[in-house]
Design a protein around this motif. Structure first.
Motif, PDB file in Angstrom:
ATOM      1  N   SER A  64       9.325  56.729  45.894  1.00 29.17           N
ATOM      2  CA  SER A  64       9.218  55.273  45.760  1.00 29.17           C
ATOM      3  C   SER A  64      10.268  54.769  44.781  1.00 29.17           C
ATOM      4  O   SER A  64      10.859  55.539  44.018  1.00 29.17           O
ATOM      5  CB  SER A  64       7.825  54.880  45.258  1.00 29.17           C
ATOM      6  OG  SER A  64       7.641  55.317  43.926  1.00 29.17           O
ATOM      7  N   GLU A  65      10.457  53.451  44.791  1.00 30.71           N
ATOM      8  CA  GLU A  65      11.397  52.845  43.847  1.00 30.71           C
ATOM      9  C   GLU A  65      10.896  52.986  42.407  1.00 30.71           C
ATOM     10  O   GLU A  65      11.688  53.143  41.480  1.00 30.71           O
ATOM     11  CB  GLU A  65      11.608  51.369  44.199  1.00 30.71           C
ATOM     12  CG  GLU A  65      12.394  51.158  45.482  1.00 30.71           C
ATOM     13  CD  GLU A  65      12.603  49.692  45.805  1.00 30.71           C
ATOM     14  OE1 GLU A  65      13.706  49.175  45.524  1.00 30.71           O
ATOM     15  OE2 GLU A  65      11.660  49.071  46.331  1.00 30.71           O
ATOM     16  N   ALA A  66       9.573  52.929  42.252  1.00 32.43           N
ATOM     17  CA  ALA A  66       8.991  53.059  40.911  1.00 32.43           C
ATOM     18  C   ALA A  66       9.278  54.442  40.327  1.00 32.43           C
ATOM     19  O   ALA A  66       9.563  54.577  39.143  1.00 32.43           O
ATOM     20  CB  ALA A  66       7.486  52.815  40.965  1.00 32.43           C
ATOM     21  N   ARG A  67       9.204  55.456  41.182  1.00 31.16           N
ATOM     22  CA  ARG A  67       9.479  56.826  40.712  1.00 31.16           C
ATOM     23  C   ARG A  67      10.951  56.983  40.333  1.00 31.16           C
ATOM     24  O   ARG A  67      11.287  57.639  39.350  1.00 31.16           O
ATOM     25  CB  ARG A  67       9.091  57.834  41.788  1.00 31.16           C
ATOM     26  CG  ARG A  67       7.611  57.960  41.998  1.00 31.16           C
ATOM     27  CD  ARG A  67       6.924  58.622  40.827  1.00 31.16           C
ATOM     28  NE  ARG A  67       7.085  60.082  40.860  1.00 31.16           N
ATOM     29  CZ  ARG A  67       6.750  60.887  39.858  1.00 31.16           C
ATOM     30  NH1 ARG A  67       6.258  60.389  38.739  1.00 31.16           N
ATOM     31  NH2 ARG A  67       6.905  62.190  39.968  1.00 31.16           N
ATOM     32  N   ARG A  68      11.830  56.372  41.114  1.00 23.81           N
ATOM     33  CA  ARG A  68      13.259  56.428  40.776  1.00 23.81           C
ATOM     34  C   ARG A  68      13.514  55.715  39.455  1.00 23.81           C
ATOM     35  O   ARG A  68      14.289  56.183  38.621  1.00 23.81           O
ATOM     36  CB  ARG A  68      14.094  55.792  41.890  1.00 23.81           C
ATOM     37  CG  ARG A  68      15.596  55.778  41.577  1.00 23.81           C
ATOM     38  CD  ARG A  68      16.415  55.293  42.754  1.00 23.81           C
ATOM     39  NE  ARG A  68      16.062  53.937  43.138  1.00 23.81           N
ATOM     40  CZ  ARG A  68      16.511  53.348  44.238  1.00 23.81           C
ATOM     41  NH1 ARG A  68      17.310  54.002  45.073  1.00 23.81           N
ATOM     42  NH2 ARG A  68      16.159  52.111  44.529  1.00 23.81           N
ATOM     43  N   ALA A  69      12.846  54.577  39.250  1.00 24.55           N
ATOM     44  CA  ALA A  69      12.998  53.842  37.997  1.00 24.55           C
ATOM     45  C   ALA A  69      12.542  54.687  36.808  1.00 24.55           C
ATOM     46  O   ALA A  69      13.169  54.671  35.740  1.00 24.55           O
ATOM     47  CB  ALA A  69      12.204  52.540  38.054  1.00 24.55           C
ATOM     48  N   THR A  70      11.471  55.449  36.995  1.00 23.89           N
ATOM     49  CA  THR A  70      10.977  56.340  35.939  1.00 23.89           C
ATOM     50  C   THR A  70      12.014  57.403  35.614  1.00 23.89           C
ATOM     51  O   THR A  70      12.292  57.688  34.443  1.00 23.89           O
ATOM     52  CB  THR A  70       9.656  57.014  36.382  1.00 23.89           C
ATOM     53  OG1 THR A  70       8.653  56.011  36.514  1.00 23.89           O
ATOM     54  CG2 THR A  70       9.195  58.060  35.369  1.00 23.89           C
ATOM     55  N   PHE A  71      12.612  57.977  36.649  1.00 23.41           N
ATOM     56  CA  PHE A  71      13.658  58.996  36.480  1.00 23.41           C
ATOM     57  C   PHE A  71      14.815  58.427  35.659  1.00 23.41           C
ATOM     58  O   PHE A  71      15.294  59.058  34.703  1.00 23.41           O
ATOM     59  CB  PHE A  71      14.138  59.442  37.864  1.00 23.41           C
ATOM     60  CG  PHE A  71      15.273  60.426  37.848  1.00 23.41           C
ATOM     61  CD1 PHE A  71      15.043  61.786  37.660  1.00 23.41           C
ATOM     62  CD2 PHE A  71      16.579  60.005  38.060  1.00 23.41           C
ATOM     63  CE1 PHE A  71      16.094  62.708  37.667  1.00 23.41           C
ATOM     64  CE2 PHE A  71      17.642  60.908  38.075  1.00 23.41           C
ATOM     65  CZ  PHE A  71      17.389  62.266  37.875  1.00 23.41           C
ATOM     66  N   LEU A  72      15.251  57.221  35.996  1.00 19.01           N
ATOM     67  CA  LEU A  72      16.378  56.605  35.292  1.00 19.01           C
ATOM     68  C   LEU A  72      16.027  56.280  33.843  1.00 19.01           C
ATOM     69  O   LEU A  72      16.886  56.370  32.961  1.00 19.01           O
ATOM     70  CB  LEU A  72      16.828  55.339  36.037  1.00 19.01           C
ATOM     71  CG  LEU A  72      17.405  55.589  37.439  1.00 19.01           C
ATOM     72  CD1 LEU A  72      17.729  54.272  38.136  1.00 19.01           C
ATOM     73  CD2 LEU A  72      18.645  56.484  37.380  1.00 19.01           C
ATOM     74  N   GLU A  73      14.768  55.924  33.583  1.00 18.58           N
ATOM     75  CA  GLU A  73      14.335  55.686  32.202  1.00 18.58           C
ATOM     76  C   GLU A  73      14.330  56.994  31.415  1.00 18.58           C
ATOM     77  O   GLU A  73      14.705  57.026  30.244  1.00 18.58           O
ATOM     78  CB  GLU A  73      12.941  55.047  32.175  1.00 18.58           C
ATOM     79  CG  GLU A  73      12.910  53.586  32.604  1.00 18.58           C
ATOM     80  CD  GLU A  73      13.633  52.658  31.663  1.00 18.58           C
ATOM     81  OE1 GLU A  73      13.822  53.013  30.476  1.00 18.58           O
ATOM     82  OE2 GLU A  73      14.028  51.566  32.101  1.00 18.58           O
ATOM     83  N   LEU A  74      13.899  58.078  32.059  1.00 19.34           N
ATOM     84  CA  LEU A  74      13.883  59.380  31.392  1.00 19.34           C
ATOM     85  C   LEU A  74      15.290  59.816  30.993  1.00 19.34           C
ATOM     86  O   LEU A  74      15.486  60.435  29.945  1.00 19.34           O
ATOM     87  CB  LEU A  74      13.253  60.438  32.308  1.00 19.34           C
ATOM     88  CG  LEU A  74      11.729  60.406  32.436  1.00 19.34           C
ATOM     89  CD1 LEU A  74      11.266  61.351  33.540  1.00 19.34           C
ATOM     90  CD2 LEU A  74      11.064  60.790  31.117  1.00 19.34           C
ATOM     91  N   LEU A  75      16.282  59.470  31.812  1.00 27.44           N
ATOM     92  CA  LEU A  75      17.667  59.850  31.514  1.00 27.44           C
ATOM     93  C   LEU A  75      18.192  59.165  30.252  1.00 27.44           C
ATOM     94  O   LEU A  75      19.150  59.639  29.637  1.00 27.44           O
ATOM     95  CB  LEU A  75      18.588  59.505  32.694  1.00 27.44           C
ATOM     96  CG  LEU A  75      18.376  60.275  33.992  1.00 27.44           C
ATOM     97  CD1 LEU A  75      19.437  59.881  35.017  1.00 27.44           C
ATOM     98  CD2 LEU A  75      18.399  61.784  33.771  1.00 27.44           C
TER      99      LEU A  75
END
Length: 198
Positions: A64-75
Protein backbone atom coordinates in the motif's frame (compact mmCIF):
# COMPACT_ATOMS: atom_id res chain seq x y z
CA UNK A 1 9.60 7.45 -11.64
CA UNK A 2 7.44 4.36 -11.04
CA UNK A 3 4.52 4.82 -8.64
CA UNK A 4 3.30 1.24 -8.90
CA UNK A 5 3.38 -1.91 -11.01
CA UNK A 6 0.42 -4.14 -11.78
CA UNK A 7 1.11 -7.66 -12.99
CA UNK A 8 0.99 -11.38 -12.34
CA UNK A 9 2.76 -12.92 -9.36
CA UNK A 10 5.56 -15.16 -10.61
CA UNK A 11 6.79 -16.27 -7.20
CA UNK A 12 7.88 -15.29 -3.70
CA UNK A 13 11.29 -16.10 -2.22
CA UNK A 14 12.34 -14.73 1.17
CA UNK A 15 12.13 -10.92 0.80
CA UNK A 16 11.70 -10.95 -2.99
CA UNK A 17 8.54 -10.83 -5.05
CA UNK A 18 8.67 -11.78 -8.74
CA UNK A 19 6.12 -9.91 -10.81
CA UNK A 20 5.35 -10.37 -14.52
CA UNK A 21 4.36 -7.21 -16.44
CA UNK A 22 4.13 -7.76 -20.18
CA UNK A 23 7.18 -9.76 -21.21
CA UNK A 24 9.36 -8.69 -18.28
CA UNK A 25 9.66 -10.27 -14.84
CA UNK A 26 10.60 -7.86 -12.08
CA UNK A 27 12.44 -8.85 -8.92
CA UNK A 28 11.09 -6.59 -6.19
CA UNK A 29 12.48 -6.42 -2.65
CA UNK A 30 9.52 -6.47 -0.27
CA UNK A 31 8.89 -6.84 3.48
CA UNK A 32 7.59 -10.29 4.41
CA UNK A 33 4.53 -8.72 6.05
CA UNK A 34 3.60 -6.99 2.79
CA UNK A 35 4.20 -10.10 0.69
CA UNK A 36 1.84 -12.03 2.94
CA UNK A 37 -0.95 -9.64 1.94
CA UNK A 38 -0.51 -10.40 -1.76
CA UNK A 39 -1.91 -13.47 -3.54
CA UNK A 40 0.40 -16.40 -4.28
CA UNK A 41 -0.77 -16.29 -7.88
CA UNK A 42 -2.83 -14.03 -10.10
CA UNK A 43 -2.81 -10.25 -10.50
CA UNK A 44 -1.76 -7.72 -7.91
CA UNK A 45 -0.61 -4.11 -7.63
CA UNK A 46 2.66 -3.22 -5.92
CA UNK A 47 3.62 0.32 -4.86
CA UNK A 48 7.28 0.87 -5.65
CA UNK A 49 10.36 2.87 -4.77
CA UNK A 50 13.58 2.76 -6.80
CA UNK A 51 16.90 2.73 -4.95
CA UNK A 52 19.64 4.01 -7.24
CA UNK A 53 23.31 4.60 -6.58
CA UNK A 54 26.37 4.52 -8.82
CA UNK A 55 27.10 0.91 -7.90
CA UNK A 56 23.60 -0.44 -7.30
CA UNK A 57 19.97 -0.29 -8.40
CA UNK A 58 17.13 -2.09 -6.64
CA UNK A 59 13.37 -1.88 -6.79
CA UNK A 60 11.47 -2.02 -3.49
CA UNK A 61 7.77 -2.83 -3.28
CA UNK A 62 4.94 -2.42 -0.78
CA UNK A 63 1.33 -3.55 -0.45
CA UNK A 64 0.00 0.00 0.00
CA UNK A 65 0.97 3.65 -0.25
CA UNK A 66 0.90 3.89 3.54
CA UNK A 67 3.49 1.11 3.82
CA UNK A 68 5.73 2.83 1.28
CA UNK A 69 5.40 6.07 3.24
CA UNK A 70 6.49 4.21 6.39
CA UNK A 71 9.53 2.83 4.56
CA UNK A 72 10.53 6.33 3.42
CA UNK A 73 10.13 7.69 6.96
CA UNK A 74 12.34 4.89 8.29
CA UNK A 75 15.06 5.89 5.81
CA UNK A 76 15.20 9.31 7.49
CA UNK A 77 16.29 7.72 10.77
CA UNK A 78 20.05 7.83 11.28
CA UNK A 79 21.51 4.33 10.89
CA UNK A 80 18.62 2.81 8.91
CA UNK A 81 19.19 2.08 5.22
CA UNK A 82 16.90 0.38 2.69
CA UNK A 83 17.88 -3.15 3.77
CA UNK A 84 17.41 -2.30 7.44
CA UNK A 85 14.04 -0.66 6.82
CA UNK A 86 12.92 -3.72 4.85
CA UNK A 87 13.92 -6.02 7.71
CA UNK A 88 12.21 -3.85 10.33
CA UNK A 89 8.95 -3.70 8.37
CA UNK A 90 9.11 -7.45 7.79
CA UNK A 91 9.26 -8.04 11.54
CA UNK A 92 6.34 -5.87 12.65
CA UNK A 93 2.95 -4.95 11.16
CA UNK A 94 1.88 -1.38 10.41
CA UNK A 95 -0.63 -1.00 13.25
CA UNK A 96 1.74 -2.54 15.79
CA UNK A 97 4.63 -0.33 14.64
CA UNK A 98 2.48 2.79 14.92
CA UNK A 99 1.24 1.71 18.33
CA UNK A 100 4.76 1.09 19.63
CA UNK A 101 5.96 4.48 18.37
CA UNK A 102 2.98 6.40 19.75
CA UNK A 103 3.14 4.75 23.18
CA UNK A 104 6.94 4.90 23.38
CA UNK A 105 7.15 1.10 23.72
CA UNK A 106 10.92 0.72 23.38
CA UNK A 107 10.83 -2.94 24.45
CA UNK A 108 8.49 -3.84 21.57
CA UNK A 109 10.71 -2.08 19.04
CA UNK A 110 13.84 -3.77 20.40
CA UNK A 111 12.12 -7.14 19.88
CA UNK A 112 11.96 -6.53 16.11
CA UNK A 113 14.65 -8.63 14.35
CA UNK A 114 17.66 -6.52 13.38
CA UNK A 115 16.66 -3.55 15.53
CA UNK A 116 18.96 -2.73 18.44
CA UNK A 117 18.33 -0.47 21.41
CA UNK A 118 20.11 2.61 20.01
CA UNK A 119 18.34 2.46 16.66
CA UNK A 120 15.00 1.82 18.38
CA UNK A 121 15.57 4.94 20.49
CA UNK A 122 16.38 6.96 17.36
CA UNK A 123 13.18 5.68 15.75
CA UNK A 124 11.11 6.83 18.73
CA UNK A 125 12.65 10.30 18.63
CA UNK A 126 12.36 10.69 14.86
CA UNK A 127 9.04 9.04 14.07
CA UNK A 128 6.66 9.56 16.97
CA UNK A 129 3.63 11.32 15.49
CA UNK A 130 4.97 11.04 11.92
CA UNK A 131 3.37 7.83 10.70
CA UNK A 132 -0.13 8.43 9.40
CA UNK A 133 -2.48 5.53 9.94
CA UNK A 134 -4.11 4.23 6.79
CA UNK A 135 -7.56 5.26 8.03
CA UNK A 136 -6.35 8.83 8.59
CA UNK A 137 -5.13 9.02 5.00
CA UNK A 138 -8.31 7.59 3.49
CA UNK A 139 -10.78 10.17 2.14
CA UNK A 140 -13.67 7.79 2.82
CA UNK A 141 -12.95 7.63 6.54
CA UNK A 142 -11.86 11.20 7.26
CA UNK A 143 -14.47 14.00 7.17
CA UNK A 144 -11.68 16.55 6.66
CA UNK A 145 -9.47 14.64 4.20
CA UNK A 146 -9.28 17.51 1.68
CA UNK A 147 -8.36 20.03 4.38
CA UNK A 148 -5.77 17.68 5.89
CA UNK A 149 -4.20 17.21 2.46
CA UNK A 150 -4.14 20.98 1.83
CA UNK A 151 -2.48 21.59 5.21
CA UNK A 152 -0.03 18.77 4.54
CA UNK A 153 1.01 20.42 1.27
CA UNK A 154 1.71 23.59 3.27
CA UNK A 155 4.21 21.58 5.33
CA UNK A 156 2.12 20.62 8.37
CA UNK A 157 2.13 17.09 9.81
CA UNK A 158 -1.01 15.19 8.74
CA UNK A 159 -1.85 13.84 12.17
CA UNK A 160 -1.35 17.25 13.80
CA UNK A 161 -3.54 18.79 11.08
CA UNK A 162 -6.26 16.22 11.73
CA UNK A 163 -6.17 16.92 15.48
CA UNK A 164 -6.26 20.69 14.91
CA UNK A 165 -9.31 20.38 12.66
CA UNK A 166 -11.16 18.25 15.21
CA UNK A 167 -10.50 20.84 17.94
CA UNK A 168 -11.49 23.71 15.62
CA UNK A 169 -14.71 21.98 14.59
CA UNK A 170 -15.85 21.68 18.19
CA UNK A 171 -15.71 25.46 18.51
CA UNK A 172 -17.73 26.25 15.37
CA UNK A 173 -21.17 27.85 15.66
CA UNK A 174 -24.25 26.00 14.43
CA UNK A 175 -26.02 26.61 11.13
CA UNK A 176 -23.02 27.16 8.86
CA UNK A 177 -23.00 26.03 5.24
CA UNK A 178 -20.41 23.45 4.25
CA UNK A 179 -18.32 26.07 2.41
CA UNK A 180 -18.41 28.46 5.39
CA UNK A 181 -17.54 25.64 7.77
CA UNK A 182 -14.52 24.52 5.70
CA UNK A 183 -13.24 28.09 5.35
CA UNK A 184 -13.41 28.71 9.11
CA UNK A 185 -11.92 25.29 9.91
CA UNK A 186 -8.99 25.87 7.58
CA UNK A 187 -8.18 29.28 9.09
CA UNK A 188 -8.56 28.02 12.68
CA UNK A 189 -6.38 24.97 12.00
CA UNK A 190 -3.58 27.14 10.57
CA UNK A 191 -3.70 29.40 13.63
CA UNK A 192 -3.53 26.39 15.96
CA UNK A 193 -0.76 24.66 13.98
CA UNK A 194 1.23 27.89 13.87
CA UNK A 195 1.18 28.09 17.66
CA UNK A 196 -1.75 30.49 18.05
CA UNK A 197 -4.69 30.08 20.36
CA UNK A 198 -6.96 28.65 17.63
Amino acid sequence: MFNSLRGLVGGKIDEALFLWTGGAEWEIAMPATDMAELPDEGECRVFTWLYHREDAMRLFGFSSEARRATFLELLKVDGIGPKGALKIMGGIGQAELEGALESGDLARLEAVPGLGKKTAQKMLLALKGKLVRAQDASPASSPHADLVEALSQMGYDKRAATDALVVAEAALPEGLSRAEKEKLLFKAAIVRLSGGAG
